[in-house]
Motif scaffolding. Structure first.
Motif, PDB file in Angstrom:
ATOM      1  N   ARG A   8       0.818  -1.212   0.000  1.00 33.67           N
ATOM      2  CA  ARG A   8       0.000   0.000   0.000  1.00 33.67           C
ATOM      3  C   ARG A   8       0.851   1.260   0.000  1.00 33.67           C
ATOM      4  NH1 ARG A   8      -4.963  -1.193   4.285  1.00 33.67           N
ATOM      5  NH2 ARG A   8      -5.929  -2.895   3.129  1.00 33.67           N
ATOM      6  N   GLU A   9       2.073   1.168   0.528  1.00 31.08           N
ATOM      7  CA  GLU A   9       2.923   2.349   0.630  1.00 31.08           C
ATOM      8  C   GLU A   9       3.734   2.606  -0.632  1.00 31.08           C
ATOM      9  OE1 GLU A   9       5.040   1.012   3.988  1.00 31.08           O
ATOM     10  OE2 GLU A   9       3.606   1.787   5.447  1.00 31.08           O
ATOM     11  N   TRP A  10       3.830   1.619  -1.520  1.00 29.96           N
ATOM     12  CA  TRP A  10       4.646   1.793  -2.719  1.00 29.96           C
ATOM     13  C   TRP A  10       4.226   2.991  -3.571  1.00 29.96           C
ATOM     14  CZ3 TRP A  10       9.270   0.727  -4.083  1.00 29.96           C
ATOM     15  CH2 TRP A  10       9.920  -0.402  -3.598  1.00 29.96           C
ATOM     16  N   PRO A  11       2.932   3.202  -3.833  1.00 28.17           N
ATOM     17  CA  PRO A  11       2.566   4.371  -4.656  1.00 28.17           C
ATOM     18  C   PRO A  11       3.070   5.689  -4.077  1.00 28.17           C
ATOM     19  CG  PRO A  11       0.707   2.876  -4.471  1.00 28.17           C
ATOM     20  CD  PRO A  11       1.751   2.373  -3.519  1.00 28.17           C
ATOM     21  N   THR A  12       2.939   5.870  -2.742  1.00 30.32           N
ATOM     22  CA  THR A  12       3.431   7.093  -2.118  1.00 30.32           C
ATOM     23  C   THR A  12       4.945   7.183  -2.207  1.00 30.32           C
ATOM     24  OG1 THR A  12       1.560   7.100  -0.582  1.00 30.32           O
ATOM     25  CG2 THR A  12       3.481   8.413   0.034  1.00 30.32           C
ATOM     26  N   TYR A  13       5.600   6.078  -1.949  1.00 26.56           N
ATOM     27  CA  TYR A  13       7.065   6.048  -1.961  1.00 26.56           C
ATOM     28  C   TYR A  13       7.611   6.357  -3.359  1.00 26.56           C
ATOM     29  CZ  TYR A  13      11.777   4.185  -1.196  1.00 26.56           C
ATOM     30  OH  TYR A  13      13.130   4.030  -1.106  1.00 26.56           O
ATOM     31  N   VAL A  14       7.090   5.638  -4.353  1.00 25.20           N
ATOM     32  CA  VAL A  14       7.561   5.845  -5.729  1.00 25.20           C
ATOM     33  C   VAL A  14       7.166   7.229  -6.228  1.00 25.20           C
ATOM     34  CG1 VAL A  14       7.354   5.033  -8.106  1.00 25.20           C
ATOM     35  CG2 VAL A  14       7.555   3.385  -6.244  1.00 25.20           C
ATOM     36  N   GLY A  15       5.909   7.625  -5.960  1.00 23.96           N
ATOM     37  CA  GLY A  15       5.452   8.941  -6.399  1.00 23.96           C
ATOM     38  C   GLY A  15       6.261  10.065  -5.770  1.00 23.96           C
ATOM     39  N   GLY A  16       6.606   9.934  -4.481  1.00 24.87           N
ATOM     40  CA  GLY A  16       7.413  10.957  -3.828  1.00 24.87           C
ATOM     41  C   GLY A  16       8.813  11.035  -4.397  1.00 24.87           C
ATOM     42  N   THR A  17       9.408   9.867  -4.681  1.00 21.14           N
ATOM     43  CA  THR A  17      10.749   9.850  -5.276  1.00 21.14           C
ATOM     44  C   THR A  17      10.751  10.502  -6.652  1.00 21.14           C
ATOM     45  OG1 THR A  17      11.273   7.795  -4.083  1.00 21.14           O
ATOM     46  CG2 THR A  17      12.663   8.352  -5.962  1.00 21.14           C
ATOM     47  N   VAL A  18       9.749  10.182  -7.464  1.00 19.28           N
ATOM     48  CA  VAL A  18       9.642  10.785  -8.796  1.00 19.28           C
ATOM     49  C   VAL A  18       9.468  12.293  -8.688  1.00 19.28           C
ATOM     50  CG1 VAL A  18       8.206  10.918 -10.866  1.00 19.28           C
ATOM     51  CG2 VAL A  18       8.779   8.689  -9.896  1.00 19.28           C
ATOM     52  N   ALA A  19       8.606  12.738  -7.767  1.00 18.27           N
ATOM     53  CA  ALA A  19       8.364  14.180  -7.611  1.00 18.27           C
ATOM     54  C   ALA A  19       9.643  14.916  -7.211  1.00 18.27           C
ATOM     55  CB  ALA A  19       7.268  14.409  -6.568  1.00 18.27           C
ATOM     56  N   ILE A  20      10.397  14.336  -6.291  1.00 20.17           N
ATOM     57  CA  ILE A  20      11.646  14.970  -5.860  1.00 20.17           C
ATOM     58  C   ILE A  20      12.639  15.039  -7.010  1.00 20.17           C
ATOM     59  CG2 ILE A  20      13.655  14.693  -4.357  1.00 20.17           C
ATOM     60  CD1 ILE A  20      11.734  13.520  -2.256  1.00 20.17           C
ATOM     61  N   CYS A  21      12.748  13.961  -7.784  1.00 25.23           N
ATOM     62  CA  CYS A  21      13.679  13.957  -8.924  1.00 25.23           C
ATOM     63  C   CYS A  21      13.290  15.013  -9.956  1.00 25.23           C
ATOM     64  CB  CYS A  21      13.712  12.571  -9.564  1.00 25.23           C
ATOM     65  SG  CYS A  21      14.486  11.297  -8.546  1.00 25.23           S
ATOM     66  N   LEU A 132      21.572  17.906   1.339  1.00 25.47           N
ATOM     67  CA  LEU A 132      20.451  18.598   1.969  1.00 25.47           C
ATOM     68  C   LEU A 132      19.122  18.010   1.504  1.00 25.47           C
ATOM     69  CD1 LEU A 132      19.289  20.899   3.675  1.00 25.47           C
ATOM     70  CD2 LEU A 132      19.483  22.389   1.639  1.00 25.47           C
ATOM     71  N   VAL A 133      19.011  17.776   0.195  1.00 26.36           N
ATOM     72  CA  VAL A 133      17.783  17.178  -0.340  1.00 26.36           C
ATOM     73  C   VAL A 133      17.565  15.790   0.248  1.00 26.36           C
ATOM     74  CG1 VAL A 133      16.657  16.314  -2.420  1.00 26.36           C
ATOM     75  CG2 VAL A 133      17.835  18.523  -2.473  1.00 26.36           C
ATOM     76  N   SER A 134      18.651  15.019   0.403  1.00 27.77           N
ATOM     77  CA  SER A 134      18.537  13.665   0.959  1.00 27.77           C
ATOM     78  C   SER A 134      18.025  13.687   2.391  1.00 27.77           C
ATOM     79  CB  SER A 134      19.895  12.958   0.894  1.00 27.77           C
ATOM     80  OG  SER A 134      20.326  12.791  -0.433  1.00 27.77           O
ATOM     81  N   VAL A 135      18.538  14.625   3.194  1.00 24.11           N
ATOM     82  CA  VAL A 135      18.095  14.730   4.587  1.00 24.11           C
ATOM     83  C   VAL A 135      16.619  15.101   4.652  1.00 24.11           C
ATOM     84  CG1 VAL A 135      18.368  16.026   6.732  1.00 24.11           C
ATOM     85  CG2 VAL A 135      20.391  15.275   5.472  1.00 24.11           C
ATOM     86  N   LEU A 136      16.229  16.113   3.882  1.00 25.46           N
ATOM     87  CA  LEU A 136      14.827  16.550   3.895  1.00 25.46           C
ATOM     88  C   LEU A 136      13.899  15.457   3.371  1.00 25.46           C
ATOM     89  CD1 LEU A 136      15.231  20.232   2.607  1.00 25.46           C
ATOM     90  CD2 LEU A 136      14.829  19.459   4.956  1.00 25.46           C
ATOM     91  N   ALA A 137      14.328  14.777   2.294  1.00 25.23           N
ATOM     92  CA  ALA A 137      13.494  13.718   1.724  1.00 25.23           C
ATOM     93  C   ALA A 137      13.351  12.547   2.691  1.00 25.23           C
ATOM     94  CB  ALA A 137      14.088  13.238   0.399  1.00 25.23           C
ATOM     95  N   THR A 138      14.462  12.193   3.374  1.00 28.44           N
ATOM     96  CA  THR A 138      14.412  11.106   4.341  1.00 28.44           C
ATOM     97  C   THR A 138      13.443  11.438   5.479  1.00 28.44           C
ATOM     98  OG1 THR A 138      16.692  10.474   3.857  1.00 28.44           O
ATOM     99  CG2 THR A 138      15.768   9.693   5.935  1.00 28.44           C
TER     100      THR A 138
END
Length: 354
Positions: A8-21, A132-138
């Motif tokens: 259930r968490e994969w869509p949020t996880y993948v979508g968030g990673t794509v948005a950040i990229c 910085l992006v890695s810390v905020l994203a984490t």
């Protein structure tokens, strides 16, 4: 981001990673220029590898700490604390950054990975920005992850509480049914001893078949009708020709699951307060049917009628049990009504949305 996401968490996880990229790629293009799609490609190769590296490092570290420090709720969520997490972010970011540059060069034929090996002010700024992006994203991913897990745990706790409540209601219902049957048997022993012996034999068979099945949280509708058939056989021994029974269960509904003994209180109520007070007895009909997307269960009799039945002591217990069990199990998806029939008697109706 600190622990493997569930399905259930994969869509949020993948979508968030794509948005950040995408955001990082756009910022890089606006600030540094160059070819838009090349910059976006490098943003994805670097971002995805950093995300994977940090996730693997923190998951491995949390598993190690669970073995050494014990299994705590925080470690189960993948949270190892910022003291441990920061080295994972730094190492994961550097590894993912270099791997992403290498992969991007492999696809585009560029030479960004070579510049990574030399000391360059722009490169240092780029790495610092990436950290910085890695810390905020984490932090963001873990916050979402923790909120979602808290919601899941709350739902599970509510479900367990509901199941415990159903078990309690069911444990109250079984003695009630048994005491009613024994009361009938006591009267019959004085009036007709031979029939009382037959009824006792039937009761033993009924209890043997019912008690084990009634411990489950649900069973097939066919099993519910079979238990009702056994119980009604007991009641026919007591009432004789005064009780006529009709059970209607379409084959396509037989496998549907319902809570055990859901219809039992309605059948008892119809016999004790509807048919027994009636001099001529009457007919009891139990049926199941489909009404669109809803399962409809009915217990109908043509006995004394609703007004007299509901005014007698004990009538409310079984009805309250049915209402409470439906509310605990189905919430607003189920409805229970009790109403008089035009020709006399009463109709108890349960509707459950599929």
């Amino acid at each position: 981001m600190n622990a493997p996401p569930s399905r259930r968490e994969w869509p949020t996880y993948v979508g968030g990673t794509v948005a950040i990229c995408v955001v990082v790629g756009l910022l890089n293009y606006l600030l540094r220029g160059g070819q838009f799609w090349h910059g976006m490609l490098y943003s994805f190769t670097v971002g995805v590898q950093i995300s994977a590296c940090i996730s693997l490092l923190t998951y491995g570290l949390s598993a190690l700490l669970r073995r050494r420090q014990g299994d705590t709720a925080e470690l189960r969520h993948g949270w190892v604390g910022w003291g441990w997490l920061m080295p994972c972010i730094v190492v994961g970011t550097l590894a993912g950054y270099s791997g992403g540059l290498w992969l991007g060069d492999l696809i585009t034929g560029g030479r960004h990975f070579t510049s990574w090996q030399s000391a360059d002010r722009r490169l240092a700024l780029s790495v610092a920005f990436t950290l910085l992006v890695s810390v905020l994203a984490t932090w963001w991913f873990f916050s979402l992850y923790k909120i979602n897990r808290s919601r899941i745990e709350r739902v599970q706790a509510e479900r367990q509480a509901a199941e415990a409540r159903l078990a309690l209601l069911q444990s109250q219902l079984e003695p009630h049914m048994l005491f009613n049957t024994l009361a009938h048997l006591r009267v019959l022993i004085k009036l007709r001893p031979d029939e009382a012996q037959q009824m006792l034999d039937r009761l033993i068979e009924y209890l043997r078949a019912t008690l084990q099945a009634s411990r489950a949280t649900e069973h097939a509708l066919a099993d519910e009708f079979e238990r009702l058939s056994d119980y009604l056989a007991l009641m026919q021994l007591r009432m004789g020709e005064r009780l006529h029974v009709r059970l209607d269960l379409p084959p396509d509904l037989a496998a549907l699951a319902i809570p055990p003994l859901l219809l039992q209180p309605l059948v008892e109520n119809a016999i004790k307060h509807g048919l027994e007070p009636h001099v001529d007895g009457g007919e009891l009909r139990v049926s199941a049917a489909r009404d669109g997307a809803r399962l409809v269960l009915e217990v109908a009799d043509n006995g004394a009628g609703l007004t007299q039945a509901t005014g007698l002591p004990g009538a409310g217990f079984g009805l309250d049990q049915v209402r409470e069990r439906l509310a605990q199990r189905y919430g607003n998806a189920a409805r229970f009504t009790l109403q008089p029939q035009p020709g006399g008697g009463s109709l108890a109706r349960i509707e459950i949305a599929s």
